[in-house]
Motif scaffolding. Structure first.
Motif, PDB file in Angstrom:
ATOM      1  N   UNK A   1       0.833  -1.191   0.000  1.00 19.75           N
ATOM      2  CA  UNK A   1       0.000   0.000   0.000  1.00 19.75           C
ATOM      3  C   UNK A   1       0.873   1.248   0.000  1.00 19.75           C
ATOM      4  N   UNK A   2       1.109   1.789  -1.170  1.00 17.11           N
ATOM      5  CA  UNK A   2       1.908   2.999  -1.299  1.00 17.11           C
ATOM      6  C   UNK A   2       1.010   4.117  -1.802  1.00 17.11           C
ATOM      7  N   UNK A   3       1.180   5.293  -1.240  1.00 12.28           N
ATOM      8  CA  UNK A   3       0.312   6.411  -1.591  1.00 12.28           C
ATOM      9  C   UNK A   3       1.128   7.580  -2.126  1.00 12.28           C
ATOM     10  N   UNK A   4       0.790   8.010  -3.327  1.00 15.95           N
ATOM     11  CA  UNK A   4       1.413   9.191  -3.921  1.00 15.95           C
ATOM     12  C   UNK A   4       0.408  10.326  -3.775  1.00 15.95           C
ATOM     13  N   UNK A   5       0.599  11.131  -2.750  1.00 17.70           N
ATOM     14  CA  UNK A   5      -0.378  12.159  -2.387  1.00 17.70           C
ATOM     15  C   UNK A   5      -0.458  13.250  -3.451  1.00 17.70           C
ATOM     16  N   UNK A   6      -1.688  13.652  -3.772  1.00 19.25           N
ATOM     17  CA  UNK A   6      -1.927  14.765  -4.693  1.00 19.25           C
ATOM     18  C   UNK A   6      -2.326  15.964  -3.832  1.00 19.25           C
TER      19      UNK A   6
ATOM     20  N   UNK B   1     -10.334   8.998   0.501  1.00 17.69           N
ATOM     21  CA  UNK B   1      -8.878   8.982   0.355  1.00 17.69           C
ATOM     22  C   UNK B   1      -8.409   8.698  -1.066  1.00 17.69           C
ATOM     23  N   UNK B   2      -9.165   7.887  -1.793  1.00 16.07           N
ATOM     24  CA  UNK B   2      -8.776   7.538  -3.165  1.00 16.07           C
ATOM     25  C   UNK B   2      -8.727   8.754  -4.077  1.00 16.07           C
ATOM     26  N   UNK B   3      -9.431   9.815  -3.701  1.00 14.97           N
ATOM     27  CA  UNK B   3      -9.423  11.047  -4.483  1.00 14.97           C
ATOM     28  C   UNK B   3      -8.255  11.964  -4.120  1.00 14.97           C
ATOM     29  N   UNK B   4      -7.542  11.612  -3.049  1.00 14.27           N
ATOM     30  CA  UNK B   4      -6.456  12.460  -2.557  1.00 14.27           C
ATOM     31  C   UNK B   4      -5.083  11.924  -2.933  1.00 14.27           C
ATOM     32  N   UNK B   5      -5.050  10.758  -3.586  1.00 13.92           N
ATOM     33  CA  UNK B   5      -3.781  10.152  -3.994  1.00 13.92           C
ATOM     34  C   UNK B   5      -3.871   9.733  -5.464  1.00 13.92           C
TER      35      UNK B   5
END
Length: 314
Positions: free
Chosen positions: A21-26, A138-142
């Motif tokens: 689970x890696x998150x690339x934050x927008x 959260x899916x809309x923020x990464x």
């Protein structure tokens, strides 16, 4: 027009649900949604203390109208093709969908078809396996998971890309959505009953955010908390709370088993206003070819994969 009783299956590829689970934050999206929610919280204060009662009623009505643009239009009509609609109905639904502003219908439908095909895996845009916050907002923020991007290219969208009404929305998205979601709903109270710009603006933002979270709850709550009478092996559940706040989209265990059924539920008509409206439109020939799962197919599925002890007949 009478409903069609059909049998149908959807193909599904095997996609891992155990990838790191890696998150690339927008950060621009975080800023946008933070500001939107600050405005919405102030909108609560405005609606309760400053705005005229007509503004409260107007935004209550537009909240429902925008929700129907998602539940009846983007979801049941276009994403799942569970019934057909005449051109005038499609135009009205497109405008209501623009009032809701949950991206364009093109994007919403592609993500939703992907969600059903790869539900709760890394190819699911709002994968509930990543937890409540991720599947809710959260899916809309990464940035999208690589599998979402890869599998998204394989989703058949030819019917949507060739739909003249949705092509119009996509081509003129800034103008159409800007007018429908923000400008017109803000200025109607100003011109019709002399509401202040500030009160009308913040009340309208509150309306928009409420609709967003009602839809988000189908992705989050209805994949985590509830019963599984039709298929106990999937995450999607039945939840009356979500049905109440989302115009009938909370019977989600049923919907994931029979996504092409226009009712999106076997029972629960009293909490399924989207179905009521489709039924009324069908009575006058404005929509037609309503698809419905036959009872024998439903019963067979319950016996094979369901949990009869938890069977929800609400």
């Amino acid at each position: 027009m009478t409903s069609q009783s059909i049998e149908h299956t959807e193909d599904s590829d095997d996609v891992t649900i155990c990838a790191p689970r890696k998150y690339d934050i927008v950060f621009s999206n975080i800023f946008k949604y933070t500001v939107l929610h600050i405005f919405a919280f102030y909108g609560i204060y405005v609606v309760l203390t400053k705005a005229k009662w007509q503004t409260f009623v107007f935004n209550y009505i537009t909240t429902y109208l925008s929700a129907f643009g998602v539940t009846i239009g983007a979801h049941r009509l276009w994403a799942h093709k569970s019934f057909k609609a005449t051109m005038p109905v499609q135009i009205v639904l497109m405008l209501m969908n623009s009032l809701a502003f949950q991206s364009t219908a093109f994007v919403w439908i592609r993500d939703h078809r992907l969600h059903h095909k790869y539900s709760d895996t890394d190819a699911d845009p709002y994968n509930a396996s990543r937890g409540f916050f991720f599947s809710h907002i959260g899916w809309l923020l990464v940035r999208k998971h690589p599998l979402v991007l890869k599998k998204g290219k394989t989703v058949d969208m030819s019917d949507i890309y060739n739909n003249p009404v949705l092509k119009f929305q996509q081509k003129y998205a800034i103008v159409v959505i800007g007018l429908c979601c923000y400008i017109i709903p803000t200025y109607i109270p100003i011109y019709l009953w002399n509401e202040t710009f500030s009160n009308s603006f913040y009340a309208n933002i509150l309306r928009h955010v409420i609709t967003l979270h009602a839809t988000f709850s189908v992705n989050s709550v209805a994949h985590l908390f509830g019963t599984k009478p039709y298929d106990k092996n999937i995450k999607a559940v039945q939840t009356l709370f979500v049905a109440f706040i989302s115009n009938g989209e909370g019977y989600h265990n049923y919907h994931h088993v029979f996504p092409w059924d226009y009712r999106a539920a076997e029972f629960g008509g009293w909490l399924n206003p989207s179905k009521w409206i489709i039924d009324v439109l069908a009575k006058y020939g404005l929509v037609y070819d309503l698809k419905i799962a036959p009872k024998r197919l439903i019963s067979a599925r319950i016996e094979r994969t369901g949990d009869e002890n938890l069977f929800d007949k609400h």
